[in-house]
Design an enzyme around this catalytic site. Structure first.
Site, short mmCIF file in Angstrom:
data_model
loop_
_atom_site.label_atom_id
_atom_site.label_comp_id
_atom_site.label_asym_id
_atom_site.label_seq_id
_atom_site.Cartn_x
_atom_site.Cartn_y
_atom_site.Cartn_z
N CYS A 1 67.83 77.68 14.77
CA CYS A 1 68.52 78.53 13.81
C CYS A 1 69.02 79.82 14.47
CB CYS A 1 67.56 78.94 12.69
SG CYS A 1 66.80 77.55 11.88
N GLY B 1 62.26 79.89 12.38
CA GLY B 1 60.84 79.66 12.67
C GLY B 1 60.28 78.66 11.67
N LYS C 1 69.96 74.75 21.79
CA LYS C 1 69.91 75.44 23.08
C LYS C 1 68.53 76.03 23.33
CE LYS C 1 71.60 77.22 26.87
NZ LYS C 1 71.70 76.29 28.00
C1 AGP Z 1 68.66 71.25 29.42
O1 AGP Z 1 69.95 70.81 29.60
C2 AGP Z 1 68.13 71.20 28.09
N1 AGP Z 1 69.02 71.72 27.15
C3 AGP Z 1 66.67 71.51 27.88
O2 AGP Z 1 65.95 70.52 28.50
C4 AGP Z 1 66.12 72.90 28.33
O3 AGP Z 1 66.10 72.98 29.71
C5 AGP Z 1 64.70 73.07 27.74
O4 AGP Z 1 64.79 73.05 26.34
C6 AGP Z 1 64.01 74.32 28.21
O5 AGP Z 1 64.68 75.46 27.78
P1 AGP Z 1 64.35 76.87 28.39
O6 AGP Z 1 64.69 76.81 29.85
O7 AGP Z 1 65.23 77.82 27.63
O8 AGP Z 1 62.89 77.14 28.18
#
Ligand code: AGP
Length: 612
Positions: free
Chosen positions: A2, A103, A607
């Site tokens: 979100c 959350g 993301k």
């Molecule tokens: C990578 O392309 C992904 N979108 C995903 O695996 C990402 O690396 C994972 O969610 C970890 O995110 P962070 O590095 O922000 O902790």
């Protein structure tokens, strides 16, 4: 996950909220909504399922929502399917309160039962609605909205970033945070809240990061912040270094492609300030060589691509430090009763600095006495703030869901850390140290060479975009690299893909190889080139199509056996994955392009994963 944006000022709120939500789209969402409050008209809300354009269309077809104080939200469904009713903002039964929430409220069932017994009628299936209804309930007995907010927060269990509007106080927006990101933006006679800086960077670069338990009251006059005991506090301000253009596509078709192309510069930004007179220097670390000597165990903990960085890091750090390093998925580590104590170093890796599992693993390790060093891209993020030491990757904002430049900068920074710790321990030979440093200096240029020609990746994508399944195989550093190549492909192209340690093929996987199966054979790790060649022969003899990735000097040898060969410049073996990942990113990108996928916002993905 979100996204939240909120505004108080002297101009209409809705255009600012919509612009902010558009900039938060990259986080992933399935519905969107806005609410404004104004004297005489109370709360006005519009929200709907689907892309932001659907909300824009709806708003255009209606009389304008008038108000200079408002909140907006992009929802990534957790409790309750994505539909108009479950979208945020949620409004209380009486229409007095509207909230946006990021959350999960873990005790929402209990609160809902309590309110149902009081006769409250719920509209949505969400956990979030209980916050609006409970606020309304407390408004009956509290003279001041802030009293009601504190009363509600004391009953909530779980994670929240909140934006709250009250019909009775059209001059005011209230924000609160616990375990979900929220920042405050200070403008000229206007104030903002946002899940991240991209949402408000067009208006202000002067921000403060809310900490857990804090509540903020935003009015045209400014922002007041209170701690969990309602004591007023002064927030430290941060200046966002990058500008609005860094979070825009700048003529590229996709953020992912732009970010792939930005990698040479991102590497330069990350490497250069830490290389001085042929030495790796970390001025930002509090850690001393004596501290490094005290660590009896080292863990690398992360999720997704950041975990894959850790997989490469294990090989490199063990070679450079001659000490064992364990890599763990954060979601497993936190529940594994990890063998961690005050002699343990836990290296936490996260682009966003907000990944909930990684954050929870950090807290678990910290509670057991470990020292936490994090490698993070987003300045001021939760993981950065709770770590003992932070090394920032200076990759700039990464918008595409599929990470590219953040992965690359994490990778190089971890290798530099290994080099630095190896030297602290006196275990890296001078020649080896100098060889890595010398290659670090030219790494951005070598990466740039790979990016100077993309025809081959487009051509291969045109041949293979219809594959049902693509395998990645490799040994040692190439195995770790394959994990990332495979994830890149599957997350944006939706092609099933697996990555295997090539030596494991005969132990089961080779039964999946059929005539025409595509195998990406990674053969960039020089010491095991002969083994890689044998594995290519093995799968070819079962009918596989093989695309081999190797260094320029081995092109001829591999052309003799593989269907196609991709080459990268040679560098020090510890840095070779930093170059090897680029062709895999481009291959995945062009495959997804051929398949017509929504590359920057792949389905079901977010993301920043701020829920468990
Ligand atoms: C990578 O392309 C992904 N979108 C995903 O695996 C990402 O690396 C994972 O969610 C970890 O995110 P962070 O590095 O922000 O902790």
């Amino acid at each position: 996950m979100c996204g939240i944006v909120g505004f108080t000022g002297n101009v209409p709120a809705v255009p600012i909220l919509l612009d902010g939500l558009e900039r938060l789209e990259y986080r992933g969402y399935d519905s969107a909504g806005v609410a404004v409050v104004s004297p005489g008209r109370g709360l006005q809300i519009q929200k709907c399922k689907g892309r932001l354009q659907a909300l824009r269309d709806r708003l255009e077809a209606l009389p304008p929502l008038e108000g200079t104080v408002g909140i907006g939200h992009t929802r990534w469904a957790t409790h309750g399917e994505p539909n108009d009713v479950n979208s945020h903002p949620h409004v209380s039964q009486s229409g007095r309160v509207a909230i946006v929430h990021n959350g999960i409220i873990e005790n929402y069932v209990e609160i809902k039962d309590f309110l149902l017994h009081k006769g409250v009628k719920f509209r949505s299936d969400t956990d979030s609605e209980v916050i609006a209804q409970l606020l309304d309930y407390y408004f009956d007995s509290c003279a001041d909205p802030l009293d009601a907010v504190y009363a509600v927060l004391s009953r909530l269990e779980g994670a929240y970033a909140l934006g709250i509007l009250c019909a009775d106080r059209p001059d005011m927006l209230i924000a609160a945070r616990k375990d979900a990101p929220l920042l405050l933006g200070y403008g000229d006679k206007e104030s903002f809240i946002a899940s991240d800086a991209t949402a408000i960077i067009a208006h202000t670069r002067d921000v403060a990061y809310m900490a857990d338990g804090e509540v903020a009251v935003l009015t045209r006059a400014g922002i007041q912040v209170f701690d969990e005991y309602r004591r007023p506090i002064e927030k430290e301000h941060h200046f966002i270094e990058w500008d609005v253009s860094a979070a825009e596509k700048g003529g590229y078709a996709h953020f992912m492609f732009k970010e792939i192309m930005e990698q040479p510069e991102a590497l330069r930004q990350t490497i250069s300030p830490r290389l001085k007179d042929g030495q790796v220097v970390f001025e930002e670390l509090n850690m001393t060589a004596e501290d490094v000597g005290r660590f009896k165990r080292i863990f690398i903990v992360a999720c997704g691509s950041s975990y894959h960085v850790g997989m490469v890091g294990k090989y490199n750090l063990e070679k450079l430090m001659r000490a064992p390093v364990e890599v763990a998925l954060a979601s497993e580590f936190r529940y594994s009763a990890p063998l961690v104590d005050e002699n343990t170093l836990v290296i936490v890796i996260s682009q966003s600095g907000e990944t909930l599992d990684t954050m929870a693993a950090l807290r678990e390790a910290k509670s057991l006495g470990a020292r936490i060093l994090s490698i993070v891209n987003v300045v001021g993020s939760s993981i950065a703030r709770e770590s003992d030491d932070v090394l920032y990757t200076w990759a700039g904002p990464e918008i595409a869901v599929a990470t590219t430049k953040a992965y690359s900068t994490q990778l190089v920074l971890l290798t530099m850390l290994g080099l630095w710790m190896g030297r602290c321990l006196g275990r890296v030979a001078d020649g080896e140290y100098a060889a890595v440093v010398s290659e670090l200096q030219v790494l951005p240029d070598k990466l740039g060479e790979i990016l100077s020609g993309t025809d081959i990746y487009q051509y291969l994508a045109s041949l293979y975009f219809n594959q049902d399944c693509i395998f990645y195989i490799g040994r040692n550093l190439d195995y770790a690299l394959g994990l990332e190549g495979s994830l890149k492909l599957k997350e944006i192209s939706y092609i099933h893909s697996e990555s295997y340690a090539a030596g494991e093929l005969k132990h089961g996987t080779i039964s999946l190889i059929e005539p025409g199966t595509l195998v990406m054979s990674l053969a960039t790790y020089d010491p095991l080139l002969d083994k890689a060649v044998s594995n290519i022969v093995e799968v070819k003899s079962r009918g596989a199509e093989v695309v081999a990735l190797t260094t320029e000097d081995h092109r001829q040898r591999l052309e003799a056996i593989a269907s196609h060969v991709l080459t990268i410049p040679r560098t020090h073996p510890a840095l070779q994955p930093n170059l090897g990942v680029v062709p895999l990113q481009l291959f995945a990108y062009y495959i997804a392009l051929h398949r017509g996928c929504d590359i920057d916002k792949p389905k079901n993905l977010a993301k920043s994963v701020t829920v468990e």
